[in-house]
Design a protein around this motif. Structure first.
Motif, PDB file in Angstrom:
ATOM      1  N   PHE A 110       0.829  -1.202   0.000  1.00 24.66           N
ATOM      2  CA  PHE A 110       0.000   0.000   0.000  1.00 24.66           C
ATOM      3  C   PHE A 110       0.867   1.256   0.000  1.00 24.66           C
ATOM      4  O   PHE A 110       0.591   2.213  -0.727  1.00 24.66           O
ATOM      5  CB  PHE A 110      -0.913  -0.014   1.226  1.00 24.66           C
ATOM      6  N   TRP A 111       1.922   1.228   0.843  1.00 22.59           N
ATOM      7  CA  TRP A 111       2.856   2.362   0.898  1.00 22.59           C
ATOM      8  C   TRP A 111       4.230   1.894   0.471  1.00 22.59           C
ATOM      9  O   TRP A 111       4.723   0.886   0.969  1.00 22.59           O
ATOM     10  CB  TRP A 111       2.921   2.938   2.316  1.00 22.59           C
TER      11      TRP A 111
ATOM     12  N   ASN B 157       3.754   2.178  -3.042  1.00 24.31           N
ATOM     13  CA  ASN B 157       3.400   1.870  -4.427  1.00 24.31           C
ATOM     14  C   ASN B 157       1.962   2.250  -4.766  1.00 24.31           C
ATOM     15  O   ASN B 157       1.704   3.059  -5.665  1.00 24.31           O
ATOM     16  CB  ASN B 157       3.606   0.375  -4.678  1.00 24.31           C
ATOM     17  N   PHE B 158       1.007   1.649  -4.053  1.00 21.24           N
ATOM     18  CA  PHE B 158      -0.403   1.870  -4.386  1.00 21.24           C
ATOM     19  C   PHE B 158      -0.816   3.316  -4.139  1.00 21.24           C
ATOM     20  O   PHE B 158      -1.503   3.939  -4.955  1.00 21.24           O
ATOM     21  CB  PHE B 158      -1.274   0.917  -3.564  1.00 21.24           C
ATOM     22  N   LEU B 159      -0.411   3.870  -2.993  1.00 22.75           N
ATOM     23  CA  LEU B 159      -0.807   5.230  -2.651  1.00 22.75           C
ATOM     24  C   LEU B 159      -0.228   6.245  -3.630  1.00 22.75           C
ATOM     25  O   LEU B 159      -0.883   7.237  -3.973  1.00 22.75           O
ATOM     26  CB  LEU B 159      -0.361   5.553  -1.225  1.00 22.75           C
TER      27      LEU B 159
ATOM     28  N   LYS C 208       0.329   5.761  -6.829  1.00 20.11           N
ATOM     29  CA  LYS C 208      -0.489   5.710  -8.039  1.00 20.11           C
ATOM     30  C   LYS C 208      -1.810   6.464  -7.853  1.00 20.11           C
ATOM     31  O   LYS C 208      -2.270   7.168  -8.757  1.00 20.11           O
ATOM     32  CB  LYS C 208      -0.765   4.250  -8.416  1.00 20.11           C
ATOM     33  N   GLU C 209      -2.413   6.289  -6.682  1.00 20.01           N
ATOM     34  CA  GLU C 209      -3.655   7.009  -6.414  1.00 20.01           C
ATOM     35  C   GLU C 209      -3.442   8.519  -6.445  1.00 20.01           C
ATOM     36  O   GLU C 209      -4.262   9.275  -6.986  1.00 20.01           O
ATOM     37  CB  GLU C 209      -4.215   6.590  -5.050  1.00 20.01           C
ATOM     38  N   TRP C 210      -2.353   8.984  -5.866  1.00 21.88           N
ATOM     39  CA  TRP C 210      -2.058  10.415  -5.865  1.00 21.88           C
ATOM     40  C   TRP C 210      -1.824  10.929  -7.286  1.00 21.88           C
ATOM     41  O   TRP C 210      -2.269  12.020  -7.639  1.00 21.88           O
ATOM     42  CB  TRP C 210      -0.818  10.688  -5.010  1.00 21.88           C
TER      43      TRP C 210
ATOM     44  N   ILE D  89      -3.057   9.690 -10.119  1.00 20.89           N
ATOM     45  CA  ILE D  89      -4.346   9.737 -10.835  1.00 20.89           C
ATOM     46  C   ILE D  89      -5.189  10.910 -10.341  1.00 20.89           C
ATOM     47  O   ILE D  89      -5.806  11.630 -11.126  1.00 20.89           O
ATOM     48  CB  ILE D  89      -5.096   8.406 -10.651  1.00 20.89           C
ATOM     49  N   GLY D  90      -5.218  11.126  -9.033  1.00 22.23           N
ATOM     50  CA  GLY D  90      -5.967  12.264  -8.487  1.00 22.23           C
ATOM     51  C   GLY D  90      -5.417  13.597  -8.959  1.00 22.23           C
ATOM     52  O   GLY D  90      -6.186  14.523  -9.246  1.00 22.23           O
ATOM     53  N   SER D  91      -4.099  13.717  -9.079  1.00 26.50           N
ATOM     54  CA  SER D  91      -3.498  14.964  -9.552  1.00 26.50           C
ATOM     55  C   SER D  91      -3.857  15.231 -11.004  1.00 26.50           C
ATOM     56  O   SER D  91      -4.177  16.368 -11.374  1.00 26.50           O
ATOM     57  CB  SER D  91      -1.975  14.904  -9.390  1.00 26.50           C
TER      58      SER D  91
END
Length: 260
Positions: A39-40, A42-44, A46-48, A50-52
């Motif tokens: 989750f930390w 790597n995954f987080l 990617k989420e940031w 995409i959100g940006s």
């Protein structure tokens, strides 16, 4: 020793059946090599990212297409027809029908929407079967298709039957202009029927503003005498019943009005 490897929870043998009541603790991501990730960070990360991208795209869209603004709200303007946002257009259209408007307004405003949203809230309790394929769930699938089709149809009808040009004109922001009330043209305007539709300062009310029309005096006189027709309908009726001299003065006065 890695978590979940070489260790088994058996519980307390003094409590019957406890060995079968193990908590639902997911396995460590290392148990699924190549199928999951940490989750930390790597995954987080990617989420940031995409959100940006979404946030930047949304900001660029708001800059390129700013929100349409209308004139200042006037509670005394009874001719203004408000229009809800697109996601409420189907309810707006529903209230136009005879069975859901007038004395039956409670049907279109409360009963029908209440039944629809009530059925949506009760759906998990009404359909408790294990089947998940739509073809095996005819009633829920049929009701959902009916609801979606109704919303699409009502939204389409609302858009197709709305006079968008008139809506844009009634909410258009007009610049203020100094009106010389001592001008002979204004005196003719105030004494004619024009003032009831176009306002004291020619800013527009039921009719459009007469400031900055870009029309010649001849064109204005023609409209005052014969009115305006659009698509076979009389948008503005003939309203002039005075003398030709007063009409010329009025037409030149309106033609000379320009917004500051």
């Amino acid at each position: 020793m890695h978590r979940g490897k070489g260790m088994k929870f058996v519980g307390d043998s003094r409590v019957p059946g406890l060995e079968f009541r193990q908590p639902n603790v997911p396995k460590d991501y290392s148990e699924y090599p190549g199928k999951t990730e940490a989750f930390w960070p790597n995954f987080l990360l990617k989420e940031w990212m995409i959100g940006s991208v979404f946030l930047i795209g949304y900001l660029l869209l708001t800059v390129a297409h700013p929100s349409p603004l209308e004139g200042q709200a006037d509670p005394t303007n009874t001719a203004y027809i408000p229009l809800p946002d697109w996601y409420f257009l189907f309810l707006y259209q529903l209230l136009k029908y005879q069975f859901a408007s007038g004395p039956f307004n409670v049907v279109g405003a409360i009963i029908i929407p209440g039944l629809a949203f009530g059925a949506l809230m009760l759906a998990p309790f009404l359909d408790r079967g294990p089947e998940r394929r739509p073809s095996k769930r005819p009633l829920p699938t049929g009701f959902m298709i009916l609801a979606i089709a109704s919303i699409i149809f009502l939204t389409w009808e609302s858009v197709a039957n709305h006079d968008w040009e008139a809506a844009e004109a009634q909410g258009k922001i007009t610049e203020e202009v100094e009106i010389d009330t001592t001008d002979p043209g204004y005196e003719v305007y105030a004494g004619a029927a024009c003032i009831s539709c176009h306002g004291d300062n020619l800013e527009g009310a039921v009719g459009p503003t007469l400031v900055g029309t870009g029309l010649t005096p001849e064109e204005i006189a023609e409209i005052a005498v014969n009115g305006i027709e659009k698509d076979g309908a009389q948008v503005m009726p003939p309203s002039w019943d005075g003398t030709d001299e007063d009409l010329q003065v009025l037409a030149e006065f309106i033609s000379g009005l320009e917004a500051e």
